[in-house]
Write an enzyme that holds these catalytic residues in place. Sequence first.
Site, PDB file in Angstrom:
ATOM      1  N   ASP A 185      -6.933  -1.937   3.240  1.00 24.02           N
ATOM      2  CA  ASP A 185      -6.061  -2.766   3.053  1.00 24.02           C
ATOM      3  C   ASP A 185      -6.235  -4.394   3.588  1.00 24.02           C
ATOM      4  O   ASP A 185      -5.612  -5.270   3.333  1.00 24.02           O
ATOM      5  CB  ASP A 185      -4.544  -2.657   3.605  1.00 24.02           C
ATOM      6  N   ASP A 210       1.011  -1.160   0.013  1.00 25.66           N
ATOM      7  CA  ASP A 210       0.090  -0.145   0.055  1.00 25.66           C
ATOM      8  C   ASP A 210       0.748   1.267   0.046  1.00 25.66           C
ATOM      9  O   ASP A 210       2.149   1.129   0.309  1.00 25.66           O
ATOM     10  CB  ASP A 210      -0.813  -0.057   1.030  1.00 25.66           C
ATOM     11  N   ASP A 231      -1.726  -1.230   6.071  1.00 22.92           N
ATOM     12  CA  ASP A 231      -1.975  -0.479   7.347  1.00 22.92           C
ATOM     13  C   ASP A 231      -3.608  -0.231   7.509  1.00 22.92           C
ATOM     14  O   ASP A 231      -3.778  -0.019   8.614  1.00 22.92           O
ATOM     15  CB  ASP A 231      -1.001   0.474   7.685  1.00 22.92           C
TER      16      ASP A 231
END
Length: 489
Positions: free
Chosen positions: A373, A172, A369
């Site tokens: 996600d 990410d 995080d």
Amino acid sequence: LRTGDRIPADATLISGEISVDESSLTGESLPLDYKSGGTLICGTVVVDGYGEAVPTALGEDTSLSQTVRMVSEASASKAPIARMADRVSAVFVPAVLLIATLTFALWWIFGDFGDAVNHAISVLVISCPCALGLATPTAIMCAMGKGATLGILIKNAETLEAVGRCTTVAFDKTGTLTKGEMQVVDVMACGDITKEEMFALTSSIEGTSSHPIAKAIVKYIGDVPERDVGKISVLAGKGIFAKGECGAFAIGNGALMEECDIETDEAQEFARAAESRGASVIYVANLDGLLGAFAVADTPREESAKVMEALEHMHIRTVMVTGDSEPAAKAIGEAVGIGEIYASLTPEGKGEKIGACKADGSIVAMVGDGINDALPLVSADIGIAMGSGTDVAMESCDVVLRSSGLMMVPTLLALGRLTLRKIRQNLFWALIYNSICIPIAAGALSFLGITLEPMMASLAMACSSLCVVCNALLINRFQAKGEKNENKN
């Protein structure tokens, strides 16, 4: 809805103007501005402004609940990885029982009953699958303990095998590759004002706002003499207007400059360069014209580039999957040296990209995080959550990086590879040992006077188990990536 509120349901804004931080759900690093009619998402946070909204979805019908439900479904469909030792044992144990039976029968037919019993017992004792049974759990136990001391929490044993075979790592962007907070990356001053005077005015005005961009500018400027800027008016989604004895000032985006009839041609090249790398431009102006501009962006973590370099050295494919805009994603991707970039993705889109990577035979790890996600974390073979991430992300993952240091990712992969190598070495040693010793125990060399009594066979078996355990304990010598004298075992 007021500044600081978490939006409790999917809703439609019916009055007011607010700025919303949706980074935990969408990955968009900049707060989004909403006016009447805007669609708000459950779980996001109001960072500036005031407004009233009507819920459009409650409880299980909200987008947040749908994400959690998809995470649960994806977790349930995730098949465990078969253990190597189980596959070996399925063949090894029946084979040993057959050999012992044949040994007993042949020695009874061509020898006597006492020799038949001794040789059959020796075969069973020396081939006792203690070494085979210890090969996997001892290595996994040592690796999980070592990982914990390094700040890597591994939730289950199967994950370590997958980590050792990992070929692709997807990241990410916001809060993972980047710091997750806005910073000033460039500044310019123009007109008849010095940079110091512009800083003093800007800090005095922006210091009254709780907006992330305003905080970033104030932090960048630091301690400067305060100015009396008079009355402050916040224009949600545009910026701030101040009017006092020092004059009238406007600080905000291009829309605010256009509304105040301020020409920004002087900063056109500055703005183009900033926007090409995903930064937002905040202009500072008074009634006479433009005074300067700030470029504000979410910046990469210091270690991100080193992590990509380490993964490339390990022949690991790197991918970025983010909900942020394409210019911002490309700017960060180029800065850290990531291989493939996929931007403007929903949580479902991220999960689909992970599935596409797995479809070509890759073992995929996902590092994230945020709530957005969670789905790709469970869709990947290995879900890795940053320690500073949301509870949903950490519940959905297989590994938690407690220190939130991104350099722990190549460290985890190196530890997984070492563990898998130790398991293979242990299995190889156990099988080679048995291949050599079982024929001797069965009496294949008795014509040379070489035999193994049950007592000696048990000693040899204990030595083989000891060798396997000692080999697994070598994992404790492993050192984190970046430390000196990196493990060579």
